[in-house]
Design an enzyme around this catalytic site. Structure first.
Site, short mmCIF file in Angstrom:
data_model
loop_
_atom_site.label_atom_id
_atom_site.label_comp_id
_atom_site.label_asym_id
_atom_site.label_seq_id
_atom_site.Cartn_x
_atom_site.Cartn_y
_atom_site.Cartn_z
N GLU A 1 0.98 -1.12 -0.04
CA GLU A 1 0.07 -0.15 0.04
C GLU A 1 0.55 1.21 0.04
OE1 GLU A 1 -3.56 -0.03 2.66
OE2 GLU A 1 -3.10 2.29 2.91
N LYS B 1 -7.38 -0.97 11.61
CA LYS B 1 -6.74 -1.46 10.17
C LYS B 1 -5.72 -0.64 9.82
CE LYS B 1 -6.26 -1.65 5.35
NZ LYS B 1 -5.57 -0.74 4.86
N ASP C 1 4.05 -14.42 11.41
CA ASP C 1 2.72 -15.08 11.12
C ASP C 1 1.84 -13.66 11.37
OD1 ASP C 1 0.35 -15.95 10.81
OD2 ASP C 1 0.54 -17.94 11.89
N HIS D 1 -2.36 10.50 -0.17
CA HIS D 1 -2.72 9.06 -0.84
C HIS D 1 -2.58 9.26 -2.29
CE1 HIS D 1 -4.42 5.91 1.91
NE2 HIS D 1 -3.56 6.49 2.33
C1 MEV Z 1 -5.94 3.07 5.16
O1 MEV Z 1 -5.17 1.84 4.78
C2 MEV Z 1 -5.64 3.10 6.62
C3 MEV Z 1 -6.78 4.17 7.14
O2 MEV Z 1 -8.29 4.06 6.82
C4 MEV Z 1 -6.87 4.42 8.67
C5 MEV Z 1 -7.81 5.12 9.49
O3 MEV Z 1 -8.68 5.41 8.68
O4 MEV Z 1 -7.34 5.39 10.75
C6 MEV Z 1 -6.23 5.71 6.84
#
Ligand code: MEV
Length: 430
Positions: A84, A266, A282, A379
């Site tokens: 990513e 995430k 892992d 991004h």
């Molecule tokens: C994207 O890979 C991760 C985010 O969505 C994490 C978040 O929203 O805190 C930017």
């Protein structure tokens, strides 16, 4: 600048070959090590064929370096394997900001993991529990007989606990507590759980079904903390105190709302998984443990906490950290040996703290961006590079096309292809 200084100003401007040359000078990598890092060809199909079944080849992913980390007073360059865009840049930026407050601190629990043995059809559960408790030392000895070397090194099975589950079906669950030292420990724990099963059946009069480790490794947690002066958070158009307030408010959202907490975590795992992969661990086990831990209070919440006190932003993270520095794929994959040399951690506990610090930094980067200008701008710049690559651009043309896509506000494959065609016809014409 100390010998292993994790600040490498301008590193991002170099090409991969120049970056590797710098690593050679700074971190004592050999030419062979550099060759292993180059082009992802270090894991051969022949070797991969010994790792998984039905193997038909190997799959490459980028290795980036998380820079600027100072953790418990030690500088660390952190290898990250991730596809990513922006993850590595974001974490390096936040590590630089956190450095201004002295860097991260952290600690890890002893490497205790849980092996579970499920016992069904126990006619007299009360006396079965008493029998298991009375036979604690015998069970431990039986488990350690499966892996005598671990016990000889002072690790191995240490304790036995019994859980009673009444609904929806009555069962006993024997927890074998195993000190895994610097290994993740899955194989040893599973073998021990299988090894004690006949004794557990004999003691309880029940029928053993599952014998497997628990990925909710809540005895083996790692923690990291940071304290950042507000002034270090200021950015173009944003006062540091406002950014700090935004991060705290973003955290409150995650803490209160599972829909947000899932996305928040995430982002944490973007960093954690990348280091887990780069160190041969892992990452599915770490993911499972992290999310189960995030729901430990009966409602899914944030793995991190952010708050302000005076003119300082404070952050902390705590999560299960079942990682090893020995065993598993760490011995099979040649790239792991080189990346381990770069990271230079001495123990699984030290690695756990590094991984926790990366997770905290990654979360801070996401919250800072989300609470201010939003993540799309940053991004998009990085995503534009992937789009330029997908269109077929190479070398310096990738960045030229990416910059033009962002300038037009149209980060699209079709536009990239047109730009590339125009650039090629321009070259032919000149
Ligand atoms: C994207 O890979 C991760 C985010 O969505 C994490 C978040 O929203 O805190 C930017």
């Amino acid at each position: 600048m100390s010998e292993r200084d994790a600040r490498l100003p301008g590193f991002y401007k170099l090409d991969p070959e120049a970056r590797r040359a710098l690593l050679k000078a700074r971190f004592g990598l050999s030419d062979d090590d550099l060759a292993v890092l180059d082009d992802g060809g270090a894991l051969t199909t022949a070797r991969a064929d010994k790792m998984v079944e039905n193997c038909v080849g190997v799959f490459g992913l980028p290795i980036g370096l998380g820079l600027n980390f100072r953790i418990n007073g030690v500088d660390r360059v952190v290898p990250m394997v991730v596809e990513e865009p922006s993850v590595v840049a974001a974490v390096s930026n936040m590590a630089r900001v956190v450095r201004e407050g002295g860097g991260f601190t952290g600690d890890a629990d002893p490497p205790l993991m849980i092996g579970q043995v499920q016992v069904l059809d126990v006619a007299e559960p009360d006396s079965a529990v008493r029998a298991l408790e009375a036979a604690r030392d015998r069970i431990i000895a039986r488990a350690n007989a499966v892996h005598p070397n671990m016990a000889a090194r002072g690790a191995g099975a240490q304790d036995v606990e019994v859980r009673r589950i009444d609904a929806p079906w009555p069962m006993l669950v024997v927890h074998l507590i195993v000190d895994c030292a610097d290994a993740m420990g899955a194989n040893a724990i599973n073998a021990m759980a299988e090894g004690i099963a006949p004794l557990v059946e004999e003691l309880t009069g029940g029928r053993v079904r599952l014998r497997i480790l628990s990925n909710l490794a809540d005895r083996r947690r790692a923690r990291a903390r940071c304290a950042v002066p507000h002034a270090a958070l200021a950015g173009p158009g944003w006062a540091g105190a406002e950014v700090a307030r935004g991060i705290e408010e973003a955290w409150q959202f995650a803490d209160a709302c599972p829909y947000r907490a899932a996305t928040h975590n995430k982002g944490v795992m973007n960093g954690i998984d990348a280091v887990a992969i780069a160190t041969g661990n892992d990452w599915r086990a770490i993911e499972a443990g992290a999310h189960a831990y995030a729901a430990r209070n009966g409602r899914y919440g944030s793995l991190t906490r952010w708050w302000n006190a005076g003119d300082t932003l404070h952050g902390e993270i705590e999560l299960p950290m079942a990682v090893g520095t020995v065993g598993g794929s760490t011995n099979v994959h040649p790239t792991l040996r080189v990346l381990r040399k770069l990271l230079s951690v001495e123990s699984a506990a030290e690695l756990g703290v590094v991984i926790a610090a990366v997770g905290l930094a990654q979360n801070m980067a996401a919250l800072r961006a989300l609470a201010t200008e939003g993540i799309q701008r940053g991004h998009m710049t990085l995503h534009a590079r992937s789009v330029a690559l997908a269109a077929g651009a190479e070398g310096s043309v990738v960045d030229e096309i990416a910059a033009e896509l962002v300038r037009r506000g149209e980060v699209k494959l079709g536009v990239a292809e047109q730009l590339l065609a125009a650039s090629r016809s321009g070259e032919r014409a000149s």
